[in-house]
Scaffold this motif. Structure first.
Motif, PDB file in Angstrom:
ATOM      1  N   ARG A 153      40.144  48.048  39.626  1.00 38.75           N
ATOM      2  CA  ARG A 153      41.365  47.401  38.681  1.00 38.75           C
ATOM      3  C   ARG A 153      40.810  47.740  37.474  1.00 38.75           C
ATOM      4  O   ARG A 153      41.857  48.157  36.659  1.00 38.75           O
ATOM      5  CB  ARG A 153      41.195  46.138  39.580  1.00 38.75           C
ATOM      6  CG  ARG A 153      41.939  44.529  38.106  1.00 38.75           C
ATOM      7  CD  ARG A 153      43.610  45.058  37.557  1.00 38.75           C
ATOM      8  NE  ARG A 153      44.056  44.237  36.827  1.00 38.75           N
ATOM      9  CZ  ARG A 153      45.204  44.718  36.315  1.00 38.75           C
ATOM     10  NH1 ARG A 153      46.303  45.614  37.092  1.00 38.75           N
ATOM     11  NH2 ARG A 153      45.656  43.314  35.968  1.00 38.75           N
ATOM     12  N   MET A 180      46.097  53.374  32.749  1.00 37.55           N
ATOM     13  CA  MET A 180      47.115  52.964  32.639  1.00 37.55           C
ATOM     14  C   MET A 180      47.504  53.209  31.532  1.00 37.55           C
ATOM     15  O   MET A 180      48.506  53.023  30.318  1.00 37.55           O
ATOM     16  CB  MET A 180      47.751  51.542  32.903  1.00 37.55           C
ATOM     17  CG  MET A 180      49.246  50.942  32.788  1.00 37.55           C
ATOM     18  SD  MET A 180      49.548  49.349  33.095  1.00 37.55           S
ATOM     19  CE  MET A 180      48.279  48.500  31.790  1.00 37.55           C
ATOM     20  N   SER A 226      49.686  40.515  34.266  1.00 36.46           N
ATOM     21  CA  SER A 226      50.716  42.013  35.105  1.00 36.46           C
ATOM     22  C   SER A 226      50.278  42.730  34.122  1.00 36.46           C
ATOM     23  O   SER A 226      50.006  43.083  32.934  1.00 36.46           O
ATOM     24  CB  SER A 226      51.940  41.033  35.091  1.00 36.46           C
ATOM     25  OG  SER A 226      52.736  41.146  33.242  1.00 36.46           O
ATOM     26  N   ASP A 227      50.391  43.593  34.085  1.00 35.65           N
ATOM     27  CA  ASP A 227      50.146  45.006  33.604  1.00 35.65           C
ATOM     28  C   ASP A 227      51.028  44.858  32.703  1.00 35.65           C
ATOM     29  O   ASP A 227      50.999  45.752  31.548  1.00 35.65           O
ATOM     30  CB  ASP A 227      50.592  46.090  34.801  1.00 35.65           C
ATOM     31  CG  ASP A 227      49.355  46.554  35.459  1.00 35.65           C
ATOM     32  OD1 ASP A 227      48.681  45.436  35.233  1.00 35.65           O
ATOM     33  OD2 ASP A 227      49.815  47.220  35.962  1.00 35.65           O
ATOM     34  N   THR A 228      52.739  44.608  32.251  1.00 38.34           N
ATOM     35  CA  THR A 228      53.607  44.535  31.359  1.00 38.34           C
ATOM     36  C   THR A 228      52.915  43.451  30.183  1.00 38.34           C
ATOM     37  O   THR A 228      52.979  43.906  29.107  1.00 38.34           O
ATOM     38  CB  THR A 228      54.688  43.786  31.645  1.00 38.34           C
ATOM     39  OG1 THR A 228      55.304  45.229  32.950  1.00 38.34           O
ATOM     40  CG2 THR A 228      55.600  43.756  31.119  1.00 38.34           C
ATOM     41  N   ASN A 270      41.763  51.377  37.027  1.00 40.32           N
ATOM     42  CA  ASN A 270      43.077  51.695  36.900  1.00 40.32           C
ATOM     43  C   ASN A 270      43.827  51.345  35.817  1.00 40.32           C
ATOM     44  O   ASN A 270      44.864  51.821  35.191  1.00 40.32           O
ATOM     45  CB  ASN A 270      43.960  51.569  38.214  1.00 40.32           C
ATOM     46  CG  ASN A 270      43.333  52.192  39.726  1.00 40.32           C
ATOM     47  OD1 ASN A 270      44.240  53.305  38.873  1.00 40.32           O
ATOM     48  ND2 ASN A 270      43.665  51.448  39.953  1.00 40.32           N
ATOM     49  N   LEU A 271      43.075  50.202  35.011  1.00 43.55           N
ATOM     50  CA  LEU A 271      43.611  49.359  33.540  1.00 43.55           C
ATOM     51  C   LEU A 271      43.602  50.332  32.672  1.00 43.55           C
ATOM     52  O   LEU A 271      44.601  50.473  31.860  1.00 43.55           O
ATOM     53  CB  LEU A 271      43.395  48.264  33.714  1.00 43.55           C
ATOM     54  CG  LEU A 271      43.976  47.044  32.804  1.00 43.55           C
ATOM     55  CD1 LEU A 271      44.976  47.703  32.220  1.00 43.55           C
ATOM     56  CD2 LEU A 271      43.229  45.716  32.680  1.00 43.55           C
TER      57      LEU A 271
END
Length: 438
Positions: free
Chosen positions: A241, A248, A182-184, A244-245
């Protein structure tokens, strides 16, 4: 005409003094050169000289010896409305210690996670880049490289490399799994590297993902390890993906090395993710172009379709085609190869050396507002890759852009180009002369 030399020290007089509790830090920059025009302006406005909190933080982070500033930082000055002039330290790998520029605008980097290889080149490089393949396959799990199995984890390797390189080099480390986490979880992994290497050195490598998603990535790990669809068969969400990562991570204060860039058409979209590094991968693309060109030449000379079949087999092996396309008409395969070579300028000076993507990407920098973004030229081998890059970087067209270029390779590959045949010939002469001295 002799140049007039000014320093911060020359500003000091009865009306201008140092901030008392910052004297030890200000002393680090008092003798730095100050352009005469800036000196003339500052002497009219400065009442006190000090440093920023960031300056002191950098000095403390790297335990910098007295009267020095660390490599990897440039000094900037900030004049406050109350007449206080503060020295600040800004991350910039173009700088050596004490605010001096590195010897050349082009910077060098090591493509390695082998501490034994990194150490001899550590004083020559401004960056290090690695990925899971480099860390695990080429070092940790390679008994010939990881002598005595001394290093057992990625963290152990990266901590040692950080110690060897010191503050002056950025360290690009890639996330282990951009698909399954996950992003977290990815932020937590990145944060661990920031804690280990410091916010000043860490750069997180984020890969282009193309058609690969968390749903189909398992296809690369089992069976024939081939993806079931074409690299062109992407979803919008999946293909972006990585972009955007990268965005972030930037929002959370990380610099990003946006990697897996082989074709120049990838770059303009990659720049929308505001990366610190973009890349031009050279080696495999050039070798594949050479293979296509040779087989097309042989086909045109003989008419034998086996040469087009050779191209098709290469296309299948290198993921230009997927396994559902094994029966593609050979004339379509031929046209694919011809179109690709035309795009790559393989038959003209723009790309016959395999460096069309480098030229394209440097030109794109003239049309970008990302002043701190640099181009890493990477993935090279053979007798001509580096010499061709070296020639390109002195071309007139790119003279105002070379300060944004980082050349990275395995240390041993770069080491090869410190040598030539006459080194041996002359050392033979010199050593025999010295051996015969009375």
């Amino acid at each position: 005409m002799k140049t007039v030399s000014c320093t911060l020290n020359t500003l000091l007089n009865d009306d201008v003094s140092l901030i008392d509790d910052q004297k030890s830090d200000v002393n680090r920059v008092l003798d730095f050169d100050l352009p005469l025009g800036e000196y003339d302006f500052l002497k009219k406005h400065v009442k006190k000289i000090g440093v920023t909190k960031e300056f002191s933080k950098v000095i403390s982070t790297f335990r910098t010896p007295e009267n020095e500033t660390p490599e990897g930082f440039r000094v900037e000055y900030r004049l406050e409305s109350n007449g206080i002039l503060r020295a600040d330290l800004i991350r910039d790998i173009s700088y050596d210690k004490n605010g001096k520029k590195r010897p050349t605008n082009v910077l060098f980097s090591a493509d390695s996670a082998n501490p034994y290889e990194v150490k001899p080149i550590s004083k020559m490089i401004a960056n290090l880049t690695c990925n899971p393949g480099i860390i695990y396959d080429l070092f940790i799990n390679n008994p010939k490289a990881n002598i005595g199995n001394q290093y057992k984890t990625r963290d152990e390797v990266m901590e040692e490399i950080g110690r060897i390189l010191g503050p002056g080099a950025d360290i690009s480390v890639e996330l282990n799994d951009p698909f399954g986490k996950s992003d977290t979880e990815l932020l937590e992994e990145a944060e661990k590297f920031r804690e280990m290497l410091s916010e000043y050195r860490v750069v997180i490598k984020v890969p282009h993902t193309g058609p690969i998603t968390n749903v189909n990535v398992s296809e690369l790990l089992s069976g024939n390890k081939k993806l079931g669809k074409s690299f062109t068969d992407v979803t919008t969400e999946g293909a972006f993906r990585g972009h955007n990562l990268a965005l972030m991570l930037k929002e959370h204060g990380f610099r990003v090395n946006f990697t897996l860039m082989f074709e120049p058409y990838q770059t303009a979209l990659a720049l929308q993710a505001k990366p610190y590094f973009v890349n031009s991968f050279i080696r495999h693309r050039l070798m594949q172009s050479e293979s296509m060109a040779l087989n097309l030449k042989q086909f045109n000379a003989t008419g034998d379709l086996k040469f087009i079949k050779n191209i098709q087999n290469m296309f299948l092996e290198k993921d230009y085609l997927n396994m559902d396309q094994t029966q593609m008409d050979l004339l379509m395969v031929k046209k694919m190869a011809e179109d690709m070579l035309k795009y790559r300028h393989f038959d003209d000076p723009e790309g016959s050396d395999g460096l069309d993507s480098v030229r394209h990407n440097l030109r794109l920098f003239k049309n970008t507002n990302l002043d701190d973004t640099r181009l890493i030229i990477c993935s090279m081998e053979g007798e001509l890759n580096y010499p061709d890059i070296d020639k390109l970087l002195v071309e007139k067209e790119f003279e105002d852009l070379v300060h944004r270029v980082v050349v990275t390779a395995e240390p041993k590959y770069l080491a090869r180009f410190t040598s030539c045949n006459q080194v041996v010939s002359y050392q033979r002469r010199f050593m025999n002369a010295a051996n015969g001295q009375k």
